[in-house]
Design an enzyme around this catalytic site. Structure first.
Site, PDB file in Angstrom:
ATOM      1  N   CYS A 136       0.816  -1.211   0.000  1.00 31.07           N
ATOM      2  CA  CYS A 136       0.000   0.000   0.000  1.00 31.07           C
ATOM      3  C   CYS A 136       0.855   1.268   0.000  1.00 31.07           C
ATOM      4  CB  CYS A 136      -0.955   0.078   1.173  1.00 31.07           C
ATOM      5  SG  CYS A 136      -2.033  -1.337   1.309  1.00 31.07           S
ATOM      6  N   SER A 169      12.704  -4.204 -11.323  1.00 28.90           N
ATOM      7  CA  SER A 169      13.310  -3.845 -10.047  1.00 28.90           C
ATOM      8  C   SER A 169      14.754  -4.321  -9.920  1.00 28.90           C
ATOM      9  CB  SER A 169      12.469  -4.394  -8.893  1.00 28.90           C
ATOM     10  OG  SER A 169      12.247  -5.773  -9.055  1.00 28.90           O
ATOM     11  N   ASP A 210      18.465 -11.153 -10.387  1.00 27.27           N
ATOM     12  CA  ASP A 210      17.115 -10.831  -9.894  1.00 27.27           C
ATOM     13  C   ASP A 210      17.253 -10.364  -8.448  1.00 27.27           C
ATOM     14  OD1 ASP A 210      14.395 -10.502  -9.823  1.00 27.27           O
ATOM     15  OD2 ASP A 210      13.891 -12.586 -10.262  1.00 27.27           O
ATOM     16  N   ASP A 211      16.169  -9.786  -7.905  1.00 27.49           N
ATOM     17  CA  ASP A 211      16.262  -9.258  -6.542  1.00 27.49           C
ATOM     18  C   ASP A 211      15.726 -10.214  -5.499  1.00 27.49           C
ATOM     19  OD1 ASP A 211      13.493  -8.956  -6.929  1.00 27.49           O
ATOM     20  OD2 ASP A 211      13.800  -6.927  -7.672  1.00 27.49           O
ATOM     21  N   CYS A 219       6.531 -12.268   6.055  1.00 27.68           N
ATOM     22  CA  CYS A 219       6.465 -10.917   6.616  1.00 27.68           C
ATOM     23  C   CYS A 219       5.105 -10.737   7.285  1.00 27.68           C
ATOM     24  CB  CYS A 219       6.622  -9.870   5.511  1.00 27.68           C
ATOM     25  SG  CYS A 219       6.382  -8.189   6.133  1.00 27.68           S
ATOM     26  N   CYS A 262      14.705  -3.870   9.801  1.00 32.37           N
ATOM     27  CA  CYS A 262      13.981  -5.126   9.863  1.00 32.37           C
ATOM     28  C   CYS A 262      14.522  -6.000   8.740  1.00 32.37           C
ATOM     29  CB  CYS A 262      12.476  -4.929   9.671  1.00 32.37           C
ATOM     30  SG  CYS A 262      11.599  -6.520   9.618  1.00 32.37           S
ATOM     31  N   CYS A 276      12.303 -11.232   7.065  1.00 33.26           N
ATOM     32  CA  CYS A 276      12.001 -12.209   6.016  1.00 33.26           C
ATOM     33  C   CYS A 276      13.258 -12.946   5.567  1.00 33.26           C
ATOM     34  CB  CYS A 276      11.286 -11.548   4.841  1.00 33.26           C
ATOM     35  SG  CYS A 276      12.066 -10.045   4.269  1.00 33.26           S
TER      36      CYS A 276
HETATM   37  S1  SF4 Z   1      12.214  -6.637   5.966  1.00 32.28           S
HETATM   38 FE1  SF4 Z   1      10.905  -8.318   5.324  1.00 32.28          FE
HETATM   39  S2  SF4 Z   1       9.814  -8.947   7.199  1.00 32.28           S
HETATM   40 FE2  SF4 Z   1      10.655  -6.901   7.587  1.00 32.28          FE
HETATM   41  S3  SF4 Z   1       8.994  -5.496   7.039  1.00 32.28           S
HETATM   42 FE3  SF4 Z   1      10.301  -5.732   5.238  1.00 32.28          FE
HETATM   43  S4  SF4 Z   1       9.343  -7.369   4.016  1.00 32.28           S
HETATM   44 FE4  SF4 Z   1       8.508  -7.475   6.101  1.00 32.28          FE
END
Ligand code: SF4
Length: 457
Positions: free
Chosen positions: A10, A287, A349-350, A386, A436, A439
């Site tokens: 979003c 990307s 690729d990413d 995530c 963060c 993931c």
């Molecule tokens: S780094 Fe990964 S787990 Fe953390 S907010 Fe971003 S997509 Fe989500």
């Protein structure tokens, strides 16, 4: 998830103190279209008038043909949506508007709230988004004003979220205590602007001022400078590192650098960790182009256009539909045979989320006569879901999560070799700092329970 790739979470835009606020917000939303294609909406208010809401399913230009929002106002909030909580229908298209005993309020939200989110005594329904839950809790608040109600409800919220709200005479902005989801402040002639990415500020003609701080609650009244206060105790910042890897537009600024420059650095780090003797480097558009440039430059290899993305497929090809995923990727990406025939190819690729795109492209390259196909991923393996606003929270099967051994994964994808950028290399490319990385690492900065919407199901 679309074509084996994660979908964005979003986009939010808001404007205060500008006579063409709704139109400007629509401009900003078009710039954020990559963050959500399911629905678009603008809520706006002229001085002293009611809040009006225009929203619909589809792309911004489908909802607002000619980019015209039918109405005038000096305050506006807007939203493009990909649903990460709540169902994909018009009722959940944002902004959401609630008429409370404290006055009307429109809310636009990027992210997801986790278990400890505020839940109203009379929740709005089992399919409600977490945005609707926040508004329901505000409507039940006994606070003396809308501002106090929003503050007290949002102070209980946990997760990754960035929100902009429009009240009778002001805008509010809030960012989660860790700053997981992005929100930036810009200056317009005579007013202020907020957006998920700086590319939207640029599109509105706003000058980027700064990021909204993690845990900051900002109030913007007509013509006045923003007022801020901290809504949460100070915690270590953990902005989403995947914004720079994949979500954000290359011209947006993240941590003071363009996303393009950050991705080039990721490509350079990837080349240092996984060099290969090859004839040509190809990028998976769009990307991965910057990372492929960085990889090719670091190894002094030619970068060529070898893949074509069909840009005219429309939203039908973004619908969640696992059975037709392979067909969608085939329609979306094609290989230019002359770019690969007889050559040792590096494909950059990413991410590999489901493996659909990689499997398809590698197969097409062998068919086109490639001698070798080396897959290089400019990020670590995406192993963990995530829970902070990206649709992999609903993905039960993450390709790398089920296949910890890269060489087995390469065999399965029929690649000559496979190399992922390490987490250390990714953080180095970002210039250090805290992020963060859940993931990739499984280290969740905010404890994850049941999603707020799911607690009501
Ligand atoms: S780094 Fe990964 S787990 Fe953390 S907010 Fe971003 S997509 Fe989500």
């Amino acid at each position: 998830m679309s074509g084996g790739r994660p979908r964005e979470a979003c986009g939010v835009v808001a404007v205060s103190g500008h006579p063409e606020a709704p139109q400007l917000v629509a401009e900003g939303l078009v710039a954020l279209q990559h963050r959500g294609q399911e629905s678009a909406g603008v809520a706006y208010r002229a001085r002293g008038g009611p809040i009006r809401l225009e929203r619909g399913m589809g792309l911004v230009l489908e909802v607002f043909p000619g980019l015209v929002v039918p109405g005038e106002g000096s305050f506006a909030v807007g939203h493009v949506r990909y649903s990460t909580a709540g169902t994909s229908d018009l009722a959940n298209a944002q902004p959401l508007l609630a008429r409370t005993h404290l006055g009307p309020v429109a809310l636009a939200h990027n992210g997801n709230l986790v278990e400890s989110a505020p839940v109203a005594a009379a929740p709005p329904g089992p399919d409600a988004s977490d945005t609707a839950l926040v508004l329901a809790a505000v409507a039940e608040s006994r606070a003396p004003s809308l501002e106090k109600a929003l503050e007290s409800v949002l102070a209980q919220a946990r997760g990754g979220f960035a929100m902009a709200a429009l009240g009778p005479d002001r805008l509010w902005a809030v960012r989660d205590p860790r700053g997981i989801r992005p929100l930036v402040l810009g200056r317009l002639e005579g007013g202020w602007a907020l957006a998920s990415e700086t590319c939207a500020l640029d599109a509105m003609g706003a000058r980027t001022i700064r990021e909204i701080d993690p845990g900051e609650f900002m109030t913007i009244e007509d013509g006045a400078a923003p007022r801020s206060r901290r809504l949460f105790p100070r915690e270590a910042a953990a902005p989403c590192i995947f914004e720079a890897v994949y979500f954000a537009r290359p011209d947006s600024l993240v941590a003071g650098s363009t996303v393009h420059a950050l991705r080039r650095r990721m490509g350079g780090e990837l080349a240092a960790e996984h060099p290969v003797d090859a004839d040509v480097v190809l990028a998976v558009p769009d990307s991965s182009v910057s990372a492929a440039e960085g990889y090719a430059a670091a190894l002094n290899l030619p970068l060529e256009q070898g893949l074509i993305r069909n840009r005219y497929l429309g939203r039908a090809f973004l619908e969640p539909d696992p059975l037709r995923r392979d067909a969608r990727v085939r329609r979306k990406l094609a290989v230019i045979p002359s770019a690969v025939a007889g050559r040792r190819v590096v494909l950059v690729d990413d991410s590999i989320v489901r493996g659909t795109t990689a499997r398809h492209l590698i197969g097409r390259m062998w068919e086109a006569g490639a001698r070798e196909v080396h897959l290089r991923i400019a990020a670590p393996p995406y192993r963990h879901p995530c829970h902070y606003g990206v649709d992999t929270s609903r993905a039960q099967r993450l390709f790398a999560g089920e296949r910890p051994d890269p060489s087995a994964l390469a065999r399965e994808l029929l690649a000559t070799s496979l190399g992922y950028l390490s987490l250390e290399g990714l953080v180095r490319a970002m210039g250090g700092g805290s992020h963060c990385t859940a993931c990739f690492s499984g280290q969740y900065p905010v404890p994850v329970g049941v999603m707020a919407g799911a607690t009501l199901a």
